[in-house]
Scaffold this motif. Structure first.
Motif, PDB file in Angstrom:
ATOM      1  N   VAL A 283       0.836  -1.206   0.000  1.00 14.65           N
ATOM      2  CA  VAL A 283       0.000   0.000   0.000  1.00 14.65           C
ATOM      3  C   VAL A 283       0.866   1.249   0.000  1.00 14.65           C
ATOM      4  O   VAL A 283       0.595   2.211  -0.737  1.00 14.65           O
ATOM      5  CB  VAL A 283      -0.949   0.003   1.217  1.00 14.65           C
ATOM      6  N   TYR A 284       1.923   1.259   0.809  1.00 15.27           N
ATOM      7  CA  TYR A 284       2.831   2.405   0.817  1.00 15.27           C
ATOM      8  C   TYR A 284       3.411   2.643  -0.575  1.00 15.27           C
ATOM      9  O   TYR A 284       3.527   3.791  -1.029  1.00 15.27           O
ATOM     10  CB  TYR A 284       3.987   2.168   1.794  1.00 15.27           C
ATOM     11  N   GLY A 285       3.795   1.554  -1.254  1.00 14.74           N
ATOM     12  CA  GLY A 285       4.344   1.685  -2.597  1.00 14.74           C
ATOM     13  C   GLY A 285       3.312   2.176  -3.596  1.00 14.74           C
ATOM     14  O   GLY A 285       3.609   3.014  -4.463  1.00 14.74           O
ATOM     15  N   ILE A 286       2.097   1.660  -3.486  1.00 13.64           N
ATOM     16  CA  ILE A 286       1.017   2.087  -4.383  1.00 13.64           C
ATOM     17  C   ILE A 286       0.712   3.572  -4.191  1.00 13.64           C
ATOM     18  O   ILE A 286       0.549   4.324  -5.163  1.00 13.64           O
ATOM     19  CB  ILE A 286      -0.246   1.237  -4.135  1.00 13.64           C
ATOM     20  N   GLU A 287       0.642   4.002  -2.936  1.00 16.68           N
ATOM     21  CA  GLU A 287       0.358   5.408  -2.661  1.00 16.68           C
ATOM     22  C   GLU A 287       1.462   6.313  -3.194  1.00 16.68           C
ATOM     23  O   GLU A 287       1.185   7.407  -3.702  1.00 16.68           O
ATOM     24  CB  GLU A 287       0.157   5.607  -1.159  1.00 16.68           C
ATOM     25  N   ALA A 288       2.713   5.875  -3.097  1.00 19.55           N
ATOM     26  CA  ALA A 288       3.809   6.655  -3.662  1.00 19.55           C
ATOM     27  C   ALA A 288       3.665   6.752  -5.181  1.00 19.55           C
ATOM     28  O   ALA A 288       3.867   7.820  -5.771  1.00 19.55           O
ATOM     29  CB  ALA A 288       5.145   6.022  -3.287  1.00 19.55           C
ATOM     30  N   ALA A 289       3.307   5.636  -5.821  1.00 21.20           N
ATOM     31  CA  ALA A 289       3.128   5.635  -7.274  1.00 21.20           C
ATOM     32  C   ALA A 289       2.002   6.569  -7.688  1.00 21.20           C
ATOM     33  O   ALA A 289       2.145   7.345  -8.642  1.00 21.20           O
ATOM     34  CB  ALA A 289       2.841   4.206  -7.751  1.00 21.20           C
ATOM     35  N   LEU A 290       0.888   6.512  -6.982  1.00 23.47           N
ATOM     36  CA  LEU A 290      -0.260   7.359  -7.334  1.00 23.47           C
ATOM     37  C   LEU A 290       0.077   8.836  -7.169  1.00 23.47           C
ATOM     38  O   LEU A 290      -0.356   9.670  -7.975  1.00 23.47           O
ATOM     39  CB  LEU A 290      -1.465   6.989  -6.470  1.00 23.47           C
ATOM     40  N   ALA A 291       0.843   9.159  -6.141  1.00 16.21           N
ATOM     41  CA  ALA A 291       1.220  10.558  -5.927  1.00 16.21           C
ATOM     42  C   ALA A 291       2.087  11.062  -7.080  1.00 16.21           C
ATOM     43  O   ALA A 291       1.890  12.179  -7.584  1.00 16.21           O
ATOM     44  CB  ALA A 291       1.963  10.705  -4.603  1.00 16.21           C
ATOM     45  N   ILE A 292       3.038  10.254  -7.517  1.00 15.11           N
ATOM     46  CA  ILE A 292       3.909  10.653  -8.627  1.00 15.11           C
ATOM     47  C   ILE A 292       3.098  10.767  -9.917  1.00 15.11           C
ATOM     48  O   ILE A 292       3.256  11.716 -10.698  1.00 15.11           O
ATOM     49  CB  ILE A 292       5.064   9.658  -8.787  1.00 15.11           C
ATOM     50  N   LEU A 293       2.209   9.815 -10.154  1.00 13.20           N
ATOM     51  CA  LEU A 293       1.369   9.851 -11.358  1.00 13.20           C
ATOM     52  C   LEU A 293       0.460  11.075 -11.369  1.00 13.20           C
ATOM     53  O   LEU A 293       0.081  11.576 -12.432  1.00 13.20           O
ATOM     54  CB  LEU A 293       0.537   8.572 -11.463  1.00 13.20           C
ATOM     55  N   ALA A 294       0.123  11.553 -10.161  1.00 11.62           N
ATOM     56  CA  ALA A 294      -0.739  12.737 -10.055  1.00 11.62           C
ATOM     57  C   ALA A 294       0.039  14.040 -10.226  1.00 11.62           C
ATOM     58  O   ALA A 294      -0.548  15.124 -10.192  1.00 11.62           O
ATOM     59  CB  ALA A 294      -1.452  12.734  -8.708  1.00 11.62           C
ATOM     60  N   GLY A 295       1.357  13.926 -10.398  1.00  9.94           N
ATOM     61  CA  GLY A 295       2.149  15.111 -10.672  1.00  9.94           C
ATOM     62  C   GLY A 295       3.092  15.527  -9.575  1.00  9.94           C
ATOM     63  O   GLY A 295       3.842  16.506  -9.731  1.00  9.94           O
ATOM     64  N   GLU A 296       3.072  14.812  -8.460  1.00  8.98           N
ATOM     65  CA  GLU A 296       3.998  15.161  -7.384  1.00  8.98           C
ATOM     66  C   GLU A 296       5.415  14.726  -7.753  1.00  8.98           C
ATOM     67  O   GLU A 296       5.614  13.786  -8.517  1.00  8.98           O
ATOM     68  CB  GLU A 296       3.565  14.493  -6.074  1.00  8.98           C
ATOM     69  N   GLN A 297       6.378  15.404  -7.180  1.00  8.19           N
ATOM     70  CA  GLN A 297       7.772  15.063  -7.432  1.00  8.19           C
ATOM     71  C   GLN A 297       8.092  13.709  -6.831  1.00  8.19           C
ATOM     72  O   GLN A 297       7.616  13.366  -5.745  1.00  8.19           O
ATOM     73  CB  GLN A 297       8.686  16.128  -6.819  1.00  8.19           C
ATOM     74  N   ALA A 298       8.882  12.927  -7.543  1.00  8.50           N
ATOM     75  CA  ALA A 298       9.269  11.614  -7.045  1.00  8.50           C
ATOM     76  C   ALA A 298       9.955  11.763  -5.692  1.00  8.50           C
ATOM     77  O   ALA A 298      10.888  12.550  -5.555  1.00  8.50           O
ATOM     78  CB  ALA A 298      10.196  10.919  -8.033  1.00  8.50           C
ATOM     79  N   PRO A 299       9.476  11.031  -4.682  1.00  9.46           N
ATOM     80  CA  PRO A 299      10.036  11.196  -3.338  1.00  9.46           C
ATOM     81  C   PRO A 299      11.386  10.502  -3.202  1.00  9.46           C
ATOM     82  O   PRO A 299      11.761   9.645  -3.997  1.00  9.46           O
ATOM     83  CB  PRO A 299       8.997  10.491  -2.456  1.00  9.46           C
ATOM     84  N   ALA A 300      12.119  10.915  -2.173  1.00  7.87           N
ATOM     85  CA  ALA A 300      13.310  10.167  -1.809  1.00  7.87           C
ATOM     86  C   ALA A 300      12.867   8.827  -1.244  1.00  7.87           C
ATOM     87  O   ALA A 300      11.685   8.607  -0.962  1.00  7.87           O
ATOM     88  CB  ALA A 300      14.103  10.947  -0.768  1.00  7.87           C
ATOM     89  N   ASP A 301      13.815   7.919  -1.092  1.00 12.83           N
ATOM     90  CA  ASP A 301      13.488   6.622  -0.510  1.00 12.83           C
ATOM     91  C   ASP A 301      12.782   6.823   0.830  1.00 12.83           C
ATOM     92  O   ASP A 301      13.146   7.718   1.612  1.00 12.83           O
ATOM     93  CB  ASP A 301      14.749   5.794  -0.303  1.00 12.83           C
ATOM     94  N   ARG A 302      11.793   5.984   1.102  1.00  9.55           N
ATOM     95  CA  ARG A 302      11.018   6.102   2.337  1.00  9.55           C
ATOM     96  C   ARG A 302      11.244   4.863   3.200  1.00  9.55           C
ATOM     97  O   ARG A 302      11.022   3.743   2.743  1.00  9.55           O
ATOM     98  CB  ARG A 302       9.533   6.250   2.023  1.00  9.55           C
TER      99      ARG A 302
END
Length: 311
Positions: A283-302
């Motif tokens: 779920v954490y990985g999916i949420e990170a993917a959705l945020a990036i797909l929505a236009g957010e900057q790719a996060p650092a490793d979490r």
């Protein structure tokens, strides 16, 4: 202990998912992101838990994205995991969230995925940083600090050891970064305690192989005090060997906190395990993917949480 064999139902699941992966996205699905979760062995309860958590999240967010869940037959089936990645790219998914079976072998296929415009998020088992950089692969990692988690779980054991006590380690797949880190975490705790590591052997995350290794260790080392296992499936195999040998004084530590291990924590057959919250890891990985797909900057490793579970 009941050991459930790999079932025909699971084989059918993998086969059906493979066929699904070969189909292109439908027009109806084009309006929202499609995320593919590619895991390791669904015969391992940890990945069953991961799958269930991801499916529940998708069911509660049907308006936001659609999910495809894929898994392989066993932990070392690299060829099948490579095929799954290629199938997901051919299908045209927007993102792949992957728990790689090997930290290096999947990198070329994942680089081809990103070259095709697919976002890749790495979970659970970190890809080799040097190899990824050399390949030009940028895949944010979302997952636990396995070394710290393993050290914390092993520290429950070392509180009961004396300097010079004999301990063995059953590690996972030696080429998997999370397996390497868990072994190092165990070694960190044991070295600080003055315990003597008499053997380190690879159980490849598998219960049956760990059972065989543990049985041999008990014979070869009559003064063995404990066996540290890099996942709970292997801990189950070690417990079975200990029970069969009548060596119940030998303590066991695992990693994952799967449901099958919890009664053993309660009755003392397993001293401790590390809970990396498998139901939320994908779920954490999916949420990170959705945020990036929505236009957010790719996060650092979490780095995600790991908690020690003991009686």
């Amino acid at each position: 202990m009941k050991i459930t064999p790999f079932s025909s139902a699971f084989a059918a699941l993998v086969l059906s998912l493979s066929f699904l992966g070969c189909s292109p996205k439908s027009d109806e699905a084009d309006s929202k992101p499609e995320v593919a979760l590619v895991m390791k062995s669904l015969a391992n309860e940890f990945f069953q838990t991961m799958s269930k958590g991801a499916e529940d999240h998708a069911a509660n967010n049907t308006e936001s994205y659609s999910l495809i869940v894929n898994g392989i037959k066993n932990e070392t089936d690299l060829g099948q995991q490579l095929n799954l990645v290629e199938q997901m790219v051919a299908r045209g998914v927007d993102a792949i969230v992957i728990a790689p079976a090997d930290s290096k072998a999947l990198i070329p296929a994942l680089k081809r995925a990103t070259d095709a415009g697919v976002l890749v998020i790495n979970i659970d088992n970190r890809l080799d940083k040097t190899a990824a950089t050399q390949a030009g692969l940028n895949a944010p990692f979302v997952g636990p600090d396995n070394r710290a988690g393993a050290k914390a779980a092993a520290s429950v054991l070392t509180e009961q050891l004396q300097s010079g006590d004999q301990v063995a380690i059953i590690e996972g797949v030696p080429t998997a970064f999370n397996g390497q880190q868990r072994r190092l975490g165990f070694e960190d705790a044991l070295k600080e305690s003055g315990a003597k590591i008499v053997s380190v052997q690879a159980g490849n995350w598998e219960m049956a192989k760990a059972n065989t290794i543990a049985a041999s260790l008990l014979t070869a080392h009559p003064n063995l005090k404990a066996i540290l296992c890099a996942n709970d499936s292997m801990a189950l195999g070690a417990v079975a060997a200990i029970q069969a040998a009548g060596r119940t004084e030998v303590k066991v530590v695992g990693f994952d906190n799967i449901s099958a291990i919890q009664p053993m924590i309660a009755d003392g057959r397993v001293l401790a395990t590390a809970d990396q919250h498998g139901d939320q890891l994908a779920v954490y990985g999916i949420e990170a993917a959705l945020a990036i797909l929505a236009g957010e900057q790719a996060p650092a490793d979490r780095t995600t949480a790991v908690d020690v579970i003991s009686k």
